[in-house]
Design a protein around this motif. Structure first.
Motif, PDB file in Angstrom:
ATOM      1  N   CYS A 122     -49.631 -71.440  52.705  1.00 17.36           N
ATOM      2  CA  CYS A 122     -48.837 -72.557  52.197  1.00 17.36           C
ATOM      3  C   CYS A 122     -49.411 -73.860  52.730  1.00 17.36           C
ATOM      4  CB  CYS A 122     -47.371 -72.415  52.607  1.00 17.36           C
ATOM      5  SG  CYS A 122     -47.083 -72.611  54.385  1.00 17.36           S
ATOM      6  N   ILE A 123     -48.889 -74.957  52.221  1.00 13.08           N
ATOM      7  CA  ILE A 123     -49.236 -76.292  52.701  1.00 13.08           C
ATOM      8  C   ILE A 123     -47.994 -76.899  53.333  1.00 13.08           C
ATOM      9  CG2 ILE A 123     -49.862 -78.646  52.019  1.00 13.08           C
ATOM     10  CD1 ILE A 123     -51.529 -77.439  49.758  1.00 13.08           C
ATOM     11  N   VAL A 124     -48.166 -77.499  54.511  1.00  8.00           N
ATOM     12  CA  VAL A 124     -47.121 -78.309  55.141  1.00  8.00           C
ATOM     13  C   VAL A 124     -47.751 -79.665  55.412  1.00  8.00           C
ATOM     14  CG1 VAL A 124     -45.603 -78.607  57.123  1.00  8.00           C
ATOM     15  CG2 VAL A 124     -45.955 -76.322  56.169  1.00  8.00           C
ATOM     16  N   LYS A 152     -40.906 -74.354  60.802  1.00 11.24           N
ATOM     17  CA  LYS A 152     -39.913 -73.280  60.780  1.00 11.24           C
ATOM     18  C   LYS A 152     -39.554 -72.906  59.342  1.00 11.24           C
ATOM     19  CE  LYS A 152     -37.831 -74.405  65.267  1.00 11.24           C
ATOM     20  NZ  LYS A 152     -36.629 -74.950  65.962  1.00 11.24           N
ATOM     21  N   MET A 153     -39.456 -73.917  58.473  1.00  8.15           N
ATOM     22  CA  MET A 153     -39.209 -73.645  57.054  1.00  8.15           C
ATOM     23  C   MET A 153     -40.329 -72.785  56.478  1.00  8.15           C
ATOM     24  SD  MET A 153     -38.092 -77.410  55.674  1.00  8.15           S
ATOM     25  CE  MET A 153     -36.960 -78.444  56.610  1.00  8.15           C
ATOM     26  N   ALA A 154     -41.564 -73.135  56.838  1.00  9.45           N
ATOM     27  CA  ALA A 154     -42.718 -72.390  56.327  1.00  9.45           C
ATOM     28  C   ALA A 154     -42.703 -70.950  56.825  1.00  9.45           C
ATOM     29  CB  ALA A 154     -44.011 -73.088  56.739  1.00  9.45           C
ATOM     30  N   LEU A 155     -42.404 -70.760  58.098  1.00 12.48           N
ATOM     31  CA  LEU A 155     -42.345 -69.407  58.656  1.00 12.48           C
ATOM     32  C   LEU A 155     -41.284 -68.572  57.951  1.00 12.48           C
ATOM     33  CD1 LEU A 155     -42.659 -70.190  62.478  1.00 12.48           C
ATOM     34  CD2 LEU A 155     -44.373 -69.069  61.046  1.00 12.48           C
ATOM     35  N   ASP A 156     -40.127 -69.175  57.704  1.00 12.84           N
ATOM     36  CA  ASP A 156     -39.046 -68.458  57.020  1.00 12.84           C
ATOM     37  C   ASP A 156     -39.475 -68.024  55.624  1.00 12.84           C
ATOM     38  OD1 ASP A 156     -37.370 -68.696  59.181  1.00 12.84           O
ATOM     39  OD2 ASP A 156     -36.279 -70.432  58.404  1.00 12.84           O
ATOM     40  N   ARG A 157     -40.135 -68.914  54.908  1.00 13.74           N
ATOM     41  CA  ARG A 157     -40.533 -68.595  53.535  1.00 13.74           C
ATOM     42  C   ARG A 157     -41.699 -67.609  53.496  1.00 13.74           C
ATOM     43  NH1 ARG A 157     -40.581 -73.845  49.707  1.00 13.74           N
ATOM     44  NH2 ARG A 157     -41.039 -72.174  48.211  1.00 13.74           N
TER      45      ARG A 157
END
Length: 217
Positions: A130-132, A173-178
């Motif tokens: 993903c991209i953050v 944290k959002m990225a890890l969850d997704r």
């Protein structure tokens, strides 16, 4: 780079990691181009005043956000400016979005995808990624799509969507969850130590500078 299978997911930054960019948002030339375009949209504001109103409104939004690392939505800033300086009936919401795109176009001096990063993404095409990014979706999504990058990632998290920016660890944290992965199973790749190295490492993630990652492309 994947440490013999221990790394199961990748998080990339966008600018200066995937895309090389140079802008000049503060120049009179940039603001004059936007000012001239706005004239034909029903908004009367000179380039110097446009630059100052934009600066004041951004500073005000950031200062009143209550966040340690706040971000804005640039289209909302331009919507306000347009509404306050219109000389005929306009749609501020639509015009804010379009003005943000024109502003980006006027300020752009360089926009290129790094070939090393393209090779890296292709090599690890089967790895969830993903991209953050600290970025404005109103124009960054189009830039990613232009280079064929947007759909090569499982998802893209941009700071403007959440009104916070890196190094705020909530974005990671959002990225890890997704991704559905544990921190130690994910590698963050970017160009800014504070945002892309130290912040994810504080969560227990792995991290690598993009220049080091290019060696694996």
């Amino acid at each position: 780079m994947l440490q013999n299978g221990k790394i199961k997911g990748l998080i990339f930054d966008c600018y200066k990691t995937l895309i090389d960019i140079k802008t000049d948002e503060k120049s009179r030339e940039t603001n004059e181009r936007v000012s001239n375009w706005l004239l034909y949209q029903g908004v009367k504001i000179g380039p110097d005043r446009l630059r100052e109103e934009y600066r004041w409104k951004v500073a005000g939004r950031l200062g009143n956000s209550g966040q340690k690392y706040p971000d804005i939505r640039i289209e909302e800033i331009f919507a306000e400016i347009c509404a306050e300086n219109a000389f005929r009936e306009i749609d501020p919401y639509w015009l804010g979005i379009e003005t943000a795109k024109v502003f980006r176009t006027a300020s752009l001096r360089k926009l290129e995808a790094y070939p090393q990063s393209l090779r890296l993404i292709e090599k690890y095409r089967n790895v969830p990624k993903c991209i953050v990014s600290n970025a404005q979706r109103v124009f960054t999504e189009q830039e990613l799509r232009f280079f064929g990058l947007y759909d090569r990632f499982n998802f893209v998290i941009m700071s403007s969507d959440h009104r916070i920016k890196k190094p705020d660890t909530r974005l990671f944290k959002m990225a890890l969850d997704r991704l559905g992965l544990e921190p130690w199973e994910v590698l963050s790749i970017g160009d800014t130590p504070e945002n892309d190295i130290y912040a994810p490492q504080s969560l227990g993630m792995n991290a690598m500078h993009i220049h080091s990652a290019w060696k694996y492309a």
